[in-house]
Design a protein around this motif. Structure first.
Motif, PDB file in Angstrom:
ATOM      1  N   GLU A  58       3.023  -5.736   3.244  1.00  0.00           N
ATOM      2  CA  GLU A  58       1.740  -4.710   3.593  1.00  0.00           C
ATOM      3  C   GLU A  58       2.643  -3.352   3.497  1.00  0.00           C
ATOM      4  OE1 GLU A  58      -1.715  -3.807   6.600  1.00  0.00           O
ATOM      5  OE2 GLU A  58       0.452  -4.209   7.434  1.00  0.00           O
ATOM      6  N   GLN A  67       3.174   0.139   4.989  1.00  0.00           N
ATOM      7  CA  GLN A  67       3.094   0.696   6.107  1.00  0.00           C
ATOM      8  C   GLN A  67       3.634   2.159   6.196  1.00  0.00           C
ATOM      9  OE1 GLN A  67       4.377  -1.785   9.449  1.00  0.00           O
ATOM     10  NE2 GLN A  67       2.812  -3.401   8.919  1.00  0.00           N
ATOM     11  N   ARG A  72      -9.317  -1.023  18.016  1.00  0.00           N
ATOM     12  CA  ARG A  72      -9.044  -0.886  16.402  1.00  0.00           C
ATOM     13  C   ARG A  72      -7.704  -0.045  16.252  1.00  0.00           C
ATOM     14  NH1 ARG A  72     -12.707   0.936  11.462  1.00  0.00           N
ATOM     15  NH2 ARG A  72     -11.963   0.145   9.871  1.00  0.00           N
ATOM     16  N   THR A  90      -4.212  -1.242  14.452  1.00  0.00           N
ATOM     17  CA  THR A  90      -4.111  -0.509  12.998  1.00  0.00           C
ATOM     18  C   THR A  90      -2.712   0.383  13.239  1.00  0.00           C
ATOM     19  OG1 THR A  90      -6.294  -0.290  12.403  1.00  0.00           O
ATOM     20  CG2 THR A  90      -4.832   0.948  11.170  1.00  0.00           C
ATOM     21  N   ARG A  97      -0.937   0.593   9.658  1.00  0.00           N
ATOM     22  CA  ARG A  97      -0.822  -0.400   8.839  1.00  0.00           C
ATOM     23  C   ARG A  97      -2.137  -0.187   7.671  1.00  0.00           C
ATOM     24  NH1 ARG A  97      -1.830  -5.881  11.731  1.00  0.00           N
ATOM     25  NH2 ARG A  97      -1.461  -6.498   9.589  1.00  0.00           N
ATOM     26  N   THR A  98      -1.656  -0.098   6.489  1.00  0.00           N
ATOM     27  CA  THR A  98      -2.758   0.519   5.273  1.00  0.00           C
ATOM     28  C   THR A  98      -3.594  -0.711   4.995  1.00  0.00           C
ATOM     29  OG1 THR A  98      -1.117  -0.063   3.676  1.00  0.00           O
ATOM     30  CG2 THR A  98      -0.812   1.987   4.559  1.00  0.00           C
ATOM     31  N   GLY A  99      -3.062  -1.816   4.959  1.00  0.00           N
ATOM     32  CA  GLY A  99      -3.872  -2.927   4.447  1.00  0.00           C
ATOM     33  C   GLY A  99      -3.706  -2.966   2.917  1.00  0.00           C
ATOM     34  N   ASP A 100      -2.819  -2.219   2.298  1.00  0.00           N
ATOM     35  CA  ASP A 100      -2.396  -2.383   0.916  1.00  0.00           C
ATOM     36  C   ASP A 100      -1.155  -3.276   0.914  1.00  0.00           C
ATOM     37  OD1 ASP A 100      -4.510  -0.835   0.166  1.00  0.00           O
ATOM     38  OD2 ASP A 100      -3.282   1.167   0.536  1.00  0.00           O
ATOM     39  N   ARG A 140      -5.286  -4.721  -2.613  1.00  0.00           N
ATOM     40  CA  ARG A 140      -5.705  -4.403  -1.002  1.00  0.00           C
ATOM     41  C   ARG A 140      -5.685  -6.180  -0.589  1.00  0.00           C
ATOM     42  NH1 ARG A 140      -6.206  -0.911   2.546  1.00  0.00           N
ATOM     43  NH2 ARG A 140      -7.913  -1.983   3.656  1.00  0.00           N
ATOM     44  N   PHE A 141      -5.149  -6.225   0.795  1.00  0.00           N
ATOM     45  CA  PHE A 141      -5.154  -7.508   1.026  1.00  0.00           C
ATOM     46  C   PHE A 141      -6.720  -8.214   1.124  1.00  0.00           C
ATOM     47  CE2 PHE A 141      -0.802  -6.649   2.799  1.00  0.00           C
ATOM     48  CZ  PHE A 141      -0.232  -7.597   2.233  1.00  0.00           C
ATOM     49  N   ASP A 142      -7.648  -7.321   1.405  1.00  0.00           N
ATOM     50  CA  ASP A 142      -8.976  -7.750   1.746  1.00  0.00           C
ATOM     51  C   ASP A 142      -9.659  -7.749   0.269  1.00  0.00           C
ATOM     52  OD1 ASP A 142      -9.193  -5.278   1.151  1.00  0.00           O
ATOM     53  OD2 ASP A 142     -10.141  -4.673   3.126  1.00  0.00           O
TER      54      ASP A 142
END
Length: 380
Positions: free
Chosen positions: A221, A223, A239, A243, A254-257, A270-272
């Motif tokens: 990820e 960051q 949250r 994060t 934590r970007t989630g990328d 993206r992880f999601d």
């Protein structure tokens, strides 16, 4: 500190409010959404609350301090130079608000593109910025999303105006290589930016972090650390804690990328935004990146759909046009670049791509459209 909600549709009102919040003693400014009832006051030092749903539809109110906003503005000037700024993005989003902050920090009144974005309106606003100090031209800068760049390049008038800027920051979504090449051929200097509301806008330019910004990869990820980070999410401590991490005295977002970093940041998706097709994980961001290299698909989107055989699959959604390639060509390109499991199942041609006010594709609307077409091809 008192918090004041501002009509984000009025960029001049946003500018006046930010002038007080960033350069004066407040109050803090709330943009982009309805702030929760208890949040009539915010911590001292807060300058801006940006509430956005992004493309997922989940609302979040990001609290940014004066220090974070001005750090981003000063680091931008150090990287690309100082000059005058044109606001051509919605002021209610961080990218637009940060254009105004950069102008305020520079001590120059920003130009504002009024009304609907068009090549003619952009060219007129750009022409009105022409100025000099002591016989030396004042450089002009602006910030756009890729869809706006494509619109300008489709018009000779727009392309000339785009090339008149010293630099054009481009963010909000990945910049397709073909679009970047068209811009360079037109003489425009595009600077790819990476960031979010949580980083006070773009904090990595052309893959290189701005001064003071740290980047690391943790468990795949991306960051980010540094002075531009938001204080957190308003009235959402859980949250915020999940994060924003603190390790050895350093605070990381934590970007989630997903991505890699070897001095130059490369974001792979993206992880999601991953589907499992036939037991294989497929990043739709990677699929979309490949699809956008094909003629006629520079602004296409790739979204997930249910699949009776494979569990999940993807479809390409693109504006109809004479250059749109057939599905077989798209599938072949994706298979070559990523693998068989990543091949899109179908292409859906539409008259106009639905966009969020920020200029990004409205992926919630696109997923609904894909599901509707899949359930009944005669609809939509």
């Amino acid at each position: 500190m008192r918090l004041e909600a501002i009509d984000a549709q009025d960029p001049r009102a946003v500018l006046r409010a930010l002038r007080g919040a960033v350069l004066g003693s407040g109050p803090a400014v709330a943009l982009g959404g309805r702030v929760a009832a208890p949040a009539t006051d915010v911590p001292a030092g807060t300058a801006l609350i940006v509430t956005t749903s992004g493309s997922t539809g989940y609302p979040k109110s990001v609290a940014l301090s004066r220090a974070a906003l001005t750090s981003g503005a000063l680091a931008t000037a150090a990287r690309i130079g100082e000059g005058a700024w044109l606001l051509a993005l919605p002021a209610g989003y961080i990218a637009g608000a940060q254009v105004l902050v950069r102008a305020l920090v520079s001590g120059r009144e920003p130009a504002v593109l009024s009304g609907t974005f068009s090549p003619a309106a952009f060219a007129a606003a750009a022409a009105g910025m022409a100025s000099s100090v002591g016989g030396t031209r004042v450089p002009a800068f602006t910030s756009l999303v890729p869809a706006q760049v494509a619109t300008l390049l489709d018009s000779p008038e727009g392309a000339r105006a785009l090339a008149s800027f010293e630099a054009v920051l481009v963010g909000g979504q990945a910049l397709a290589p073909a679009l970047a090449e068209r811009a360079a051929a037109a003489g425009a200097r595009l600077v790819r930016t990476y960031g979010s509301s949580e980083t006070a806008g773009g904090c990595v330019y052309d893959g290189v972090p701005l001064d003071g910004v740290g980047v690391r990869i943790a468990a795949g990820e991306v960051q980010v650390s540094g002075p531009t980070l938001a204080d957190g999410y308003l009235d959402d401590p859980d949250r915020t804690a999940a994060t924003f991490l603190r390790e050895d005295g350093v605070r990381w977002y934590r970007t989630g990328d997903a991505g890699s970093f070897d001095g130059v940041l490369r974001v792979t998706g993206r992880f999601d935004n991953v589907i499992v097709s036939g037991g294989i994980n497929v990043s739709l961001d990677r699929v979309e990146a490949v699809v956008r290299t094909l003629p006629g698909l520079v602004a296409a989107a790739v979204v997930p759909v249910a699949d009776a055989r494979w569990g999940e699959a993807s479809v390409v959604i693109a504006e109809a046009g004479p250059r749109t390639p057939p599905l077989a060509e798209i599938r072949a390109a994706v298979e070559t670049a990523i693998g068989v499991a990543a091949r899109p199942r179908a292409i859906i041609r539409i008259d106009r791509m639905p966009l969020l006010p920020s200029g990004k594709p409205d992926r919630s609307a696109l997923r609904e459209l894909a599901a509707l077409r899949e359930s009944d091809p005669d609809k939509g």
